[in-house]
Design an enzyme around this catalytic site. Structure first.
Site, PDB file in Angstrom:
ATOM      1  N   ASP A  82      -7.952  -3.969  -7.324  1.00 48.36           N
ATOM      2  CA  ASP A  82      -7.241  -3.007  -6.143  1.00 48.36           C
ATOM      3  C   ASP A  82      -8.474  -2.856  -5.487  1.00 48.36           C
ATOM      4  O   ASP A  82      -9.235  -1.940  -6.154  1.00 48.36           O
ATOM      5  CB  ASP A  82      -6.459  -2.582  -6.095  1.00 48.36           C
ATOM      6  CG  ASP A  82      -5.576  -2.334  -4.396  1.00 48.36           C
ATOM      7  OD1 ASP A  82      -6.903  -1.864  -3.686  1.00 48.36           O
ATOM      8  OD2 ASP A  82      -4.223  -2.445  -4.297  1.00 48.36           O
TER       9      ASP A  82
ATOM     10  N   SER B 225       1.316  -1.518   0.092  1.00 51.38           N
ATOM     11  CA  SER B 225       0.057  -0.171  -0.027  1.00 51.38           C
ATOM     12  C   SER B 225       1.364   1.509  -0.063  1.00 51.38           C
ATOM     13  O   SER B 225       1.413   1.237  -0.670  1.00 51.38           O
ATOM     14  CB  SER B 225      -0.931   0.145   1.338  1.00 51.38           C
ATOM     15  OG  SER B 225      -2.111   0.224   0.961  1.00 51.38           O
TER      16      SER B 225
ATOM     17  N   HIS C 105      -6.353  -5.894  -1.062  1.00 52.03           N
ATOM     18  CA  HIS C 105      -5.594  -5.117  -0.920  1.00 52.03           C
ATOM     19  C   HIS C 105      -3.683  -5.937  -0.107  1.00 52.03           C
ATOM     20  O   HIS C 105      -4.605  -5.919   1.138  1.00 52.03           O
ATOM     21  CB  HIS C 105      -5.941  -3.478  -0.330  1.00 52.03           C
ATOM     22  CG  HIS C 105      -5.352  -2.299  -0.322  1.00 52.03           C
ATOM     23  ND1 HIS C 105      -5.075  -1.864  -1.492  1.00 52.03           N
ATOM     24  CD2 HIS C 105      -5.102  -1.925   0.365  1.00 52.03           C
ATOM     25  CE1 HIS C 105      -3.742  -1.292  -0.813  1.00 52.03           C
ATOM     26  NE2 HIS C 105      -3.890  -0.862   0.226  1.00 52.03           N
TER      27      HIS C 105
END
Length: 411
Positions: free
Chosen positions: A291, A194, A358
């Site tokens: 995502d 991330s 994610h």
């Protein structure tokens, strides 16, 4: 009103923070979802925190002025001189209000971080869970600056006392790891998920430059390929927010110069797609083409969907109508097109699946387990090892959703 993407913990465990989690963003707050423990018979590896108190004298501090921190589990056997550095993720803060709020959480202060963290997935020390990296020195660098370790502002707001020093945190942590043996690394991998994936793109070449010229150094960003794209209304809220964040944190001067000298505004160099052509170090990009954070906050932010036509679809991809899936496919096609420099690179690698997920490398159930998603019959861990050690070319791009039966689309 522009949506501000900031990660806030609803509850914080006082001692242990688990690494095998995924996060769901709901209107600025986050709910933690713990995935099933696929290795419950193994003792959980809990790694103590290292707080860099001496870094405060260098001005390397979290948002609240507390010292930075990391967790290190020493390598053993053949991994004694191999290093894996994982940069923690957790969104960004874009203005003084959101940054001061973040400063009272583990994502802005080491005072709120637990004493230990569970190492799973790519951080596991169990060969069956992490076949190629289990014996390496493995580091989790805690994220407490809100700028993907790029900020550098000397002045401190006298009212909020918020510090913007992410770049100095990066430097202080790397210096400490080098002193603890990383300076003699023979092999090294920088990774992160991330916002930590964005960190990996931005700092990849700097990481390489820190290590011996004889070392094999590569980078593997996970869920960090946030793209510069219009949303369904034709706007581009993310570009505005990124520019606001880069300005607030003073990040431009620490983004790669090869990019900032070409791009106007220079804040565009925070988007990994504009960095790819200048990154010299081999990259393996691990990302979902679907995502959920990019779908929810770049493609369909709340402001672009005032009637909530996308609400159910964004929260559960299995509830999307055919026309919504077609819109997503156009978005993912753009993402894959933006990855062309990696596709064309002799040393680059891709693992782009169609799972609604994610961050997959630090989650055991997704990284390497009997139930993990697969491309070309390989788990992410197996593909990463093949790419790193040159056992095979890894340029894996999945078919469009919902064709991949190995995915667990329950995010």
């Amino acid at each position: 009103m522009a949506f501000i993407l900031i990660l806030i913990f609803i509850t914080v465990a006082p001692r242990t923070i688990y690494a095998n989690t995924q996060f769901q963003y709901h209107g600025g707050s986050v709910a933690k979802k713990v995935l099933p423990d696929v290795n419950s018979t193994n003792a959980m590896l809990l790694v103590n925190i290292t707080v860099l108190n001496n870094a405060v004298f260098k001005g390397a501090v979290c948002l609240d002025g507390s010292p930075p921190a990391y967790h290190l589990h020493r390598g053993f056997g053949s991994g004694a001189n191999r290093w894996l550095v994982h940069m923690e993720g957790g969104g960004w803060c874009y203005d003084m209000l959101s940054c001061s709020g973040r400063a009272a959480s583990p994502l802005g202060s080491s005072l709120y971080m637990g004493d230990t963290i569970a190492f799973t997935g790519i951080l596991s020390d169990v060969r069956s869970q992490n076949p190629d990296f289990y014996s390496w020195n493995r580091v989790m660098v805690r994220y407490c600056d809100g700028s993907s370790f790029t900020g550098d502002v000397e002045e401190v707001d006298p009212i909020t006392k918020v510090h913007f020093r992410g770049q100095r945190i990066w430097q202080a942590v790397m210096e400490d790891l080098l002193a603890k043996g990383m300076y003699k690394a023979r092999q090294a991998l920088l990774t992160g998920c991330s916002a930590g994936g964005v960190t990996t793109f931005i700092h990849c070449d700097r990481f390489n430059d820190l290590l011996p010229g004889s070392a094999k150094v590569k980078c593997m960003p996970d869920a960090g390929f946030f793209i510069d794209s219009n949303d369904i209304s034709g706007g581009n809220q993310q570009r505005f927010l990124v520019d606001q964040m880069v300005t607030l944190h003073g990040s431009s001067k620490h983004l790669p110069v090869a990019c900032t000298s070409e791009m106007i505004p220079s804040s565009l160099c925070f988007f990994p797609q504009y960095l790819l052509q200048w990154i010299r170090t081999p990259l393996l990009v691990v990302n979902s083409a679907y995502d959920p954070l990019q779908i929810r906050f770049i493609l369909v932010p709340a402001a672009a969907d005032p009637n909530n036509y996308w609400r159910n679809c964004k929260m559960n991809i299995t509830r999307c109508a055919p026309w919504q899936l077609r819109v997503m496919e156009e978005f993912t096609d753009y993402m894959i097109s933006a990855l062309t420099p990696v596709s064309n690179s002799r040393t680059g690698g891709l693992f782009i699946n169609s799972c609604y997920a994610h961050c997959q490398t630090n989650v055991q159930a997704l990284w390497h387990s009997p139930s993990s998603p697969r491309l070309y019959s390989k788990t992410i861990a197996e593909a990463a090892g093949d790419w790193y050690f040159g056992r095979s070319v890894v340029k894996y791009i999945d078919c469009p959703y919902p064709c991949d039966s190995t995915c667990n689309n329950s995010f």
